[in-house]
Design a protein around this motif. Structure first.
Motif, PDB file in Angstrom:
ATOM      1  N   LYS A 107       0.805  -1.226   0.000  1.00 50.91           N
ATOM      2  CA  LYS A 107       0.000   0.000   0.000  1.00 50.91           C
ATOM      3  C   LYS A 107       0.833   1.268   0.000  1.00 50.91           C
ATOM      4  O   LYS A 107       0.273   2.363   0.090  1.00 50.91           O
ATOM      5  CB  LYS A 107      -0.935  -0.007   1.206  1.00 50.91           C
ATOM      6  CG  LYS A 107      -1.990  -1.098   1.122  1.00 50.91           C
ATOM      7  CD  LYS A 107      -2.947  -1.053   2.281  1.00 50.91           C
ATOM      8  CE  LYS A 107      -4.052  -2.089   2.070  1.00 50.91           C
ATOM      9  NZ  LYS A 107      -5.172  -1.898   2.960  1.00 50.91           N
ATOM     10  N   SER A 108       2.170   1.124  -0.115  1.00 46.52           N
ATOM     11  CA  SER A 108       3.002   2.333  -0.084  1.00 46.52           C
ATOM     12  C   SER A 108       4.178   2.204  -1.052  1.00 46.52           C
ATOM     13  O   SER A 108       3.971   2.286  -2.259  1.00 46.52           O
ATOM     14  CB  SER A 108       3.474   2.620   1.344  1.00 46.52           C
ATOM     15  OG  SER A 108       4.269   1.549   1.835  1.00 46.52           O
ATOM     16  N   ALA A 109       5.360   1.973  -0.534  1.00 46.43           N
ATOM     17  CA  ALA A 109       6.599   2.007  -1.324  1.00 46.43           C
ATOM     18  C   ALA A 109       6.625   1.025  -2.486  1.00 46.43           C
ATOM     19  O   ALA A 109       7.290   1.267  -3.491  1.00 46.43           O
ATOM     20  CB  ALA A 109       7.810   1.770  -0.418  1.00 46.43           C
ATOM     21  N   GLY A 110       5.907  -0.076  -2.375  1.00 46.78           N
ATOM     22  CA  GLY A 110       5.895  -1.060  -3.446  1.00 46.78           C
ATOM     23  C   GLY A 110       5.109  -0.627  -4.668  1.00 46.78           C
ATOM     24  O   GLY A 110       5.253  -1.211  -5.733  1.00 46.78           O
TER      25      GLY A 110
ATOM     26  N   ASP B 100       3.300 -10.202 -22.911  1.00 43.33           N
ATOM     27  CA  ASP B 100       2.846 -11.336 -22.111  1.00 43.33           C
ATOM     28  C   ASP B 100       1.635 -11.005 -21.245  1.00 43.33           C
ATOM     29  O   ASP B 100       0.978 -11.895 -20.721  1.00 43.33           O
ATOM     30  CB  ASP B 100       3.973 -11.850 -21.217  1.00 43.33           C
ATOM     31  CG  ASP B 100       5.087 -12.507 -22.009  1.00 43.33           C
ATOM     32  OD1 ASP B 100       4.838 -12.966 -23.142  1.00 43.33           O
ATOM     33  OD2 ASP B 100       6.221 -12.559 -21.493  1.00 43.33           O
ATOM     34  N   SER B 101       1.350  -9.731 -21.087  1.00 42.17           N
ATOM     35  CA  SER B 101       0.276  -9.295 -20.210  1.00 42.17           C
ATOM     36  C   SER B 101      -1.090  -9.646 -20.802  1.00 42.17           C
ATOM     37  O   SER B 101      -1.350  -9.407 -21.972  1.00 42.17           O
ATOM     38  CB  SER B 101       0.358  -7.788 -19.986  1.00 42.17           C
ATOM     39  OG  SER B 101      -0.768  -7.349 -19.274  1.00 42.17           O
ATOM     40  N   LYS B 102      -1.944 -10.186 -19.970  1.00 42.86           N
ATOM     41  CA  LYS B 102      -3.309 -10.523 -20.402  1.00 42.86           C
ATOM     42  C   LYS B 102      -4.173  -9.277 -20.545  1.00 42.86           C
ATOM     43  O   LYS B 102      -5.185  -9.284 -21.220  1.00 42.86           O
ATOM     44  CB  LYS B 102      -3.963 -11.481 -19.404  1.00 42.86           C
ATOM     45  CG  LYS B 102      -3.171 -12.750 -19.160  1.00 42.86           C
ATOM     46  CD  LYS B 102      -3.094 -13.627 -20.373  1.00 42.86           C
ATOM     47  CE  LYS B 102      -2.533 -14.975 -20.025  1.00 42.86           C
ATOM     48  NZ  LYS B 102      -1.307 -15.342 -20.650  1.00 42.86           N
ATOM     49  N   THR B 103      -3.758  -8.174 -19.894  1.00 43.03           N
ATOM     50  CA  THR B 103      -4.522  -6.928 -19.996  1.00 43.03           C
ATOM     51  C   THR B 103      -3.924  -5.980 -21.029  1.00 43.03           C
ATOM     52  O   THR B 103      -4.511  -4.943 -21.321  1.00 43.03           O
ATOM     53  CB  THR B 103      -4.548  -6.188 -18.643  1.00 43.03           C
ATOM     54  OG1 THR B 103      -3.210  -5.815 -18.289  1.00 43.03           O
ATOM     55  CG2 THR B 103      -5.156  -7.035 -17.551  1.00 43.03           C
ATOM     56  N   GLY B 104      -2.743  -6.325 -21.548  1.00 43.03           N
ATOM     57  CA  GLY B 104      -2.074  -5.455 -22.498  1.00 43.03           C
ATOM     58  C   GLY B 104      -1.268  -4.346 -21.846  1.00 43.03           C
ATOM     59  O   GLY B 104      -0.679  -3.508 -22.522  1.00 43.03           O
ATOM     60  N   VAL B 105      -1.237  -4.354 -20.522  1.00 47.18           N
ATOM     61  CA  VAL B 105      -0.474  -3.357 -19.773  1.00 47.18           C
ATOM     62  C   VAL B 105       0.678  -4.080 -19.074  1.00 47.18           C
ATOM     63  O   VAL B 105       0.460  -5.063 -18.367  1.00 47.18           O
ATOM     64  CB  VAL B 105      -1.359  -2.639 -18.733  1.00 47.18           C
ATOM     65  CG1 VAL B 105      -0.538  -1.655 -17.915  1.00 47.18           C
ATOM     66  CG2 VAL B 105      -2.519  -1.939 -19.421  1.00 47.18           C
ATOM     67  N   ALA B 106       1.883  -3.585 -19.284  1.00 48.23           N
ATOM     68  CA  ALA B 106       3.053  -4.204 -18.671  1.00 48.23           C
ATOM     69  C   ALA B 106       3.104  -3.922 -17.177  1.00 48.23           C
ATOM     70  O   ALA B 106       2.596  -2.907 -16.701  1.00 48.23           O
ATOM     71  CB  ALA B 106       4.323  -3.666 -19.325  1.00 48.23           C
ATOM     72  N   MET B 107       3.704  -4.855 -16.435  1.00 49.07           N
ATOM     73  CA  MET B 107       4.050  -4.608 -15.040  1.00 49.07           C
ATOM     74  C   MET B 107       5.564  -4.557 -14.981  1.00 49.07           C
ATOM     75  O   MET B 107       6.223  -5.564 -15.227  1.00 49.07           O
ATOM     76  CB  MET B 107       3.547  -5.712 -14.115  1.00 49.07           C
ATOM     77  CG  MET B 107       3.897  -5.443 -12.648  1.00 49.07           C
ATOM     78  SD  MET B 107       3.346  -6.759 -11.538  1.00 49.07           S
ATOM     79  CE  MET B 107       4.922  -7.354 -10.941  1.00 49.07           C
ATOM     80  N   PRO B 108       6.143  -3.408 -14.682  1.00 46.56           N
ATOM     81  CA  PRO B 108       7.599  -3.335 -14.614  1.00 46.56           C
ATOM     82  C   PRO B 108       8.124  -4.195 -13.472  1.00 46.56           C
ATOM     83  O   PRO B 108       7.390  -4.471 -12.515  1.00 46.56           O
ATOM     84  CB  PRO B 108       7.894  -1.863 -14.353  1.00 46.56           C
ATOM     85  CG  PRO B 108       6.598  -1.157 -14.307  1.00 46.56           C
ATOM     86  CD  PRO B 108       5.495  -2.160 -14.387  1.00 46.56           C
TER      87      PRO B 108
ATOM     88  N   SER C 255       8.879   0.074  -8.689  1.00 48.01           N
ATOM     89  CA  SER C 255       9.435   0.651  -7.459  1.00 48.01           C
ATOM     90  C   SER C 255      10.889   0.202  -7.306  1.00 48.01           C
ATOM     91  O   SER C 255      11.400  -0.563  -8.110  1.00 48.01           O
ATOM     92  CB  SER C 255       8.633   0.194  -6.239  1.00 48.01           C
ATOM     93  OG  SER C 255       8.898  -1.173  -5.957  1.00 48.01           O
ATOM     94  N   ASN C 256      11.513   0.655  -6.246  1.00 46.48           N
ATOM     95  CA  ASN C 256      12.888   0.227  -5.977  1.00 46.48           C
ATOM     96  C   ASN C 256      12.963  -0.579  -4.683  1.00 46.48           C
ATOM     97  O   ASN C 256      13.957  -0.507  -3.965  1.00 46.48           O
ATOM     98  CB  ASN C 256      13.834   1.434  -5.933  1.00 46.48           C
ATOM     99  CG  ASN C 256      13.457   2.425  -4.854  1.00 46.48           C
ATOM    100  OD1 ASN C 256      12.461   2.239  -4.158  1.00 46.48           O
ATOM    101  ND2 ASN C 256      14.226   3.477  -4.713  1.00 46.48           N
ATOM    102  N   ILE C 257      11.913  -1.359  -4.401  1.00 43.00           N
ATOM    103  CA  ILE C 257      11.918  -2.157  -3.180  1.00 43.00           C
ATOM    104  C   ILE C 257      12.979  -3.254  -3.264  1.00 43.00           C
ATOM    105  O   ILE C 257      13.328  -3.723  -4.340  1.00 43.00           O
ATOM    106  CB  ILE C 257      10.521  -2.742  -2.867  1.00 43.00           C
ATOM    107  CG1 ILE C 257      10.016  -3.651  -3.991  1.00 43.00           C
ATOM    108  CG2 ILE C 257       9.520  -1.634  -2.582  1.00 43.00           C
ATOM    109  CD1 ILE C 257       8.701  -4.367  -3.668  1.00 43.00           C
ATOM    110  N   SER C 258      13.480  -3.647  -2.116  1.00 40.86           N
ATOM    111  CA  SER C 258      14.543  -4.646  -2.015  1.00 40.86           C
ATOM    112  C   SER C 258      13.996  -6.064  -2.202  1.00 40.86           C
ATOM    113  O   SER C 258      12.775  -6.277  -2.197  1.00 40.86           O
ATOM    114  CB  SER C 258      15.200  -4.554  -0.633  1.00 40.86           C
ATOM    115  OG  SER C 258      14.272  -4.987   0.369  1.00 40.86           O
ATOM    116  N   ASP C 259      14.895  -7.024  -2.326  1.00 43.84           N
ATOM    117  CA  ASP C 259      14.480  -8.429  -2.395  1.00 43.84           C
ATOM    118  C   ASP C 259      13.712  -8.821  -1.135  1.00 43.84           C
ATOM    119  O   ASP C 259      12.728  -9.561  -1.211  1.00 43.84           O
ATOM    120  CB  ASP C 259      15.693  -9.345  -2.566  1.00 43.84           C
ATOM    121  CG  ASP C 259      16.251  -9.339  -3.975  1.00 43.84           C
ATOM    122  OD1 ASP C 259      15.618  -8.771  -4.885  1.00 43.84           O
ATOM    123  OD2 ASP C 259      17.343  -9.916  -4.165  1.00 43.84           O
ATOM    124  N   ASP C 260      14.166  -8.341   0.029  1.00 42.26           N
ATOM    125  CA  ASP C 260      13.453  -8.649   1.268  1.00 42.26           C
ATOM    126  C   ASP C 260      12.027  -8.083   1.228  1.00 42.26           C
ATOM    127  O   ASP C 260      11.082  -8.744   1.655  1.00 42.26           O
ATOM    128  CB  ASP C 260      14.201  -8.091   2.479  1.00 42.26           C
ATOM    129  CG  ASP C 260      15.476  -8.866   2.783  1.00 42.26           C
ATOM    130  OD1 ASP C 260      15.606 -10.025   2.331  1.00 42.26           O
ATOM    131  OD2 ASP C 260      16.341  -8.300   3.480  1.00 42.26           O
TER     132      ASP C 260
END
Length: 133
Positions: A46-49, A95-103, A108-113
């Motif tokens: 709900k925030s940084a992600g 590959d998107s089923k909606t035609g909109v990419a998800m980067p 965002s720049n969230i970490s692996d954790d």
């Protein structure tokens, strides 16, 4: 009297079955899916992600991104690791089923954790709130 006993026995059996199903769902939860990780993952979602921007604040989905609240995943197999992998790599427009990419990482720049925590939240809400130990 026999009918009352039969009805009571059926009710007890139904309750035992429901409890067994709930216990089985919780037992299958990956160890990463703890209440603490779910709570942290929800906060990141709900925030940084930035997940909320496309999937909605409660992961109900929008016109550009699918809902994440059930086990019917569009691009992932719905496993914890599958969710982690798709968050990290994203989904191309082709590959998107909606035609909109998800980067990757939702842009965002969230970490692996952080990705792992978001995946715990998504896994939980898509599997009926189940969590591990």
């Amino acid at each position: 009297m026999i009918r009352i006993r039969a009805a009571l026995a059926a009710a007890v059996l139904a309750l035992a079955s429901a409890t067994a199903v709930q216990a089985q769902a919780a037992a299958k939860a990956p160890p990463e899916v703890t209440q603490a990780n779910i709570d942290k993952g929800q906060a990141i979602f709900k925030s940084a992600g930035l997940c909320f921007a496309c999937h909605g604040p409660d992961a109900q989905g929008t016109a550009v991104a699918p809902k994440l609240i059930d086990r019917q995943f569009v691009h992932s197999d719905g496993s914890y690791q599958g969710i982690v992998d798709y968050i990290k790599k994203g989904v191309s427009k082709e590959d998107s089923k909606t035609g909109v990419a998800m980067p990757p990482r939702g842009g965002s720049n969230i970490s692996d954790d952080d990705v792992n925590l978001v995946a715990a939240y998504i896994w939980s809400i898509s599997h009926g709130g189940a969590k591990g130990s």
